[in-house]
Design a protein around this motif. Structure first.
Motif, short mmCIF file in Angstrom:
data_model
loop_
_atom_site.label_atom_id
_atom_site.label_comp_id
_atom_site.label_asym_id
_atom_site.label_seq_id
_atom_site.Cartn_x
_atom_site.Cartn_y
_atom_site.Cartn_z
N GLN A 31 0.95 -1.25 0.09
CA GLN A 31 0.06 0.25 -0.15
C GLN A 31 0.78 1.37 0.16
OE1 GLN A 31 -2.13 0.78 3.94
NE2 GLN A 31 -1.13 -1.21 4.38
N ILE A 35 0.53 4.34 -2.58
CA ILE A 35 -0.03 5.53 -1.97
C ILE A 35 0.92 6.69 -2.72
CG2 ILE A 35 -0.45 7.16 -0.01
CD1 ILE A 35 -1.94 4.57 1.17
N GLY A 91 -4.51 2.13 9.00
CA GLY A 91 -4.05 1.93 7.58
C GLY A 91 -5.67 1.76 6.71
N GLY A 95 -7.58 4.72 4.51
CA GLY A 95 -7.95 4.23 3.12
C GLY A 95 -9.43 4.68 2.81
N THR A 117 -3.45 7.34 7.72
CA THR A 117 -2.61 6.27 6.91
C THR A 117 -1.25 6.11 7.53
OG1 THR A 117 -3.87 6.60 4.79
CG2 THR A 117 -1.48 5.62 4.73
N GLY A 158 2.44 -2.82 -5.48
CA GLY A 158 2.05 -1.62 -5.43
C GLY A 158 1.78 -0.73 -6.50
N TYR A 177 -7.91 3.51 -3.44
CA TYR A 177 -7.91 3.77 -2.02
C TYR A 177 -8.81 2.59 -1.56
CZ TYR A 177 -5.03 7.64 -1.54
OH TYR A 177 -3.95 8.42 -1.34
N VAL A 180 -6.82 -0.18 -0.87
CA VAL A 180 -5.97 -0.08 0.16
C VAL A 180 -6.58 -0.55 1.65
CG1 VAL A 180 -4.99 1.60 1.87
CG2 VAL A 180 -4.64 1.97 -0.40
N ASN A 184 -5.30 -3.63 3.85
CA ASN A 184 -5.09 -3.66 5.59
C ASN A 184 -5.86 -4.77 6.28
OD1 ASN A 184 -3.38 -1.39 6.50
ND2 ASN A 184 -4.51 -0.55 4.83
#
Length: 409
Positions: A31, A35, A91, A95, A117, A158, A177, A180, A184
């Motif tokens: 992630q 990001i 996290g 997201g 985050t 990623g 997102y 993400v 997590n």
């Protein structure tokens, strides 16, 4: 609960924990390059002033800095597993809030998601320390290095997720997102299998260890913190601006993702042998090599803005970070006791990520507001590396010329 000081020396437990942490670094860690690839571009699309384009990245790092001490205290009291699960919850929430900010086209909401985050980013920073918890002195640098090597897969996953998800919905970057959040939630299950005992509850007459001031003024600790901060801050300074520079110089968003992929691969591929190099040549020499390579990365970047310049400079940046940061972590891990672990590791990450926060804030300003075009901004970013490289190099030289008993203290 088993006392961490009474663990067997055969490192079986440490090897199992390293395996789990490698998986976590690979899957959960994906992630971060995702990001960091789109954060500045998303910020540029939402911000009313392009000077604040990289502010989302800065807020992530600020959140990491603010979370370091509380997370370290949680891990010291409740164990690594609890701290890591708290990190993944942060996290996932980050997201979700970031996705909501994109949906609303709201820069403030998006920034708040970035701040949350940072809780995950801080927890990921403790993976390397967790690898050392149950390892013998001989296995420790290798354990740290192997866990960092888990980032190899994250370097691939990623940026490729960026290509798959960033334009998968009507709202740009929203799909990334949402990914993400899933990373997590699923990744947090890995920590069910980690086997790191809680630090023993100290008795009234147990050693308390050194105070924070005594720790940070110890020569070996001070230099490790400085070198770790400089390596991470400079890596972040340049990497944060890279997607903006690549796109600003006329290349495609996918080109920026490929450059970031090459960079993150260079950050983690050397981890398969960095620990062996430290064991063979000594941590000071590997740290010095990392600082030199970071300087070389800046030199290559200043030679031009062709796509190959970006690739070579960012690969060197990743390699220099690897040697510098793993070297600093190894030096620090061997310079404090078990009872000092919580306060020292938390303080270290506050200082390191404080420097990274400043670097990421400066990155957007230097890139977008120091001149009239992307080339001028990219030049300013890379020139800004010089004084900090001199700081780290000077500190390391100072340590190496101190008496042997002081260097080891």
């Amino acid at each position: 609960m088993t006392d961490i000081t009474s663990l067997p020396a055969d490192d079986n437990r440490a090897k199992r924990n390293v395996f789990i942490l490698v998986l976590a670094q690979a899957f959960l860690g994906s992630q971060m390059p995702l990001i960091f690839t789109i954060g500045g571009l998303a910020g540029q699309s939402l911000a009313s002033n392009i000077c604040f384009a990289t502010l989302p990245i800065s807020l992530i790092v600020l959140g990491s800095m603010l979370s370091a001490t509380p997370l370290s205290a949680i891990m010291q009291k409740y164990g690594r597993r609890t701290g890591f699960v708290v990190g993944t919850m942060g996290g996932a929430l980050g997201g979700a809030v970031g996705a909501y900010g994109l949906y609303l086209n709201s820069f403030p909401v998006f920034l708040f998601g970035s701040l949350l985050t940072g809780v995950y980013m801080s927890a990921q920073g403790f993976f390397r320390f967790a690898a050392a918890d149950t390892a013998s002195e001989a296995f420790r640098p290798k354990a740290i290095s192997y866990v960092m090597a888990g980032g190899l897969l994250s370097a691939i996953i990623g940026p490729q997720l960026v290509k798959v998800t960033s334009d998968s919905m009507v709202v740009p970057f929203l799909g990334a997102y949402i990914a993400v959040i899933a990373i997590n939630v699923i990744g947090s299950l890995l920590f069910l299998f980690i086997d790191i005992p809680k630090p023993p509850v100290p008795s009234a007459d147990a050693p308390k260890g050194r105070t924070r001031w005594e720790l940070i003024t110890s020569p070996r600790i001070a230099v490790s913190v400085i070198c770790g901060m400089v390596a991470y801050a400079l890596m972040n300074l340049v990497m944060t601006s890279t997607p903006l520079a690549v796109v600003g110089c006329g290349f495609e968003q996918n080109d920026a993702a490929d450059v970031v992929t090459a960079h993150v691969l260079a950050m983690f591929v050397p981890s398969f042998f960095t620990g062996h190099l430290i064991a063979k040549f000594g941590v000071e020499k590997i740290l010095a090599t990392g600082i030199l390579i970071l300087g070389l990365a800046g030199g290559v970047a200043l030679q031009g803005v062709e796509l190959e310049n970006f690739f070579i400079a960012l690969i060197l940046l990743g390699l220099g970070w690897n040697f510098g940061f793993i070297g600093a972590t190894t030096m620090l891990a061997g310079a404090h006791t078990v009872e000092e672990r919580g306060r020292m590791q938390g303080m270290n990450d506050v200082i390191v990520f404080g420097g990274v926060t400043v670097a990421s804030l400066a990155s957007g300003g230097l890139m977008n507001c120091s001149g009239g075009d992307a080339v001028t901004g990219w030049t300013s970013v890379n020139l800004a590396m010089a004084p900090f490289l001199m700081l780290a190099g000077g500190a390391l030289i100072w340590l190496m010329f101190r008496p042997a008993d002081e260097k080891a203290a």
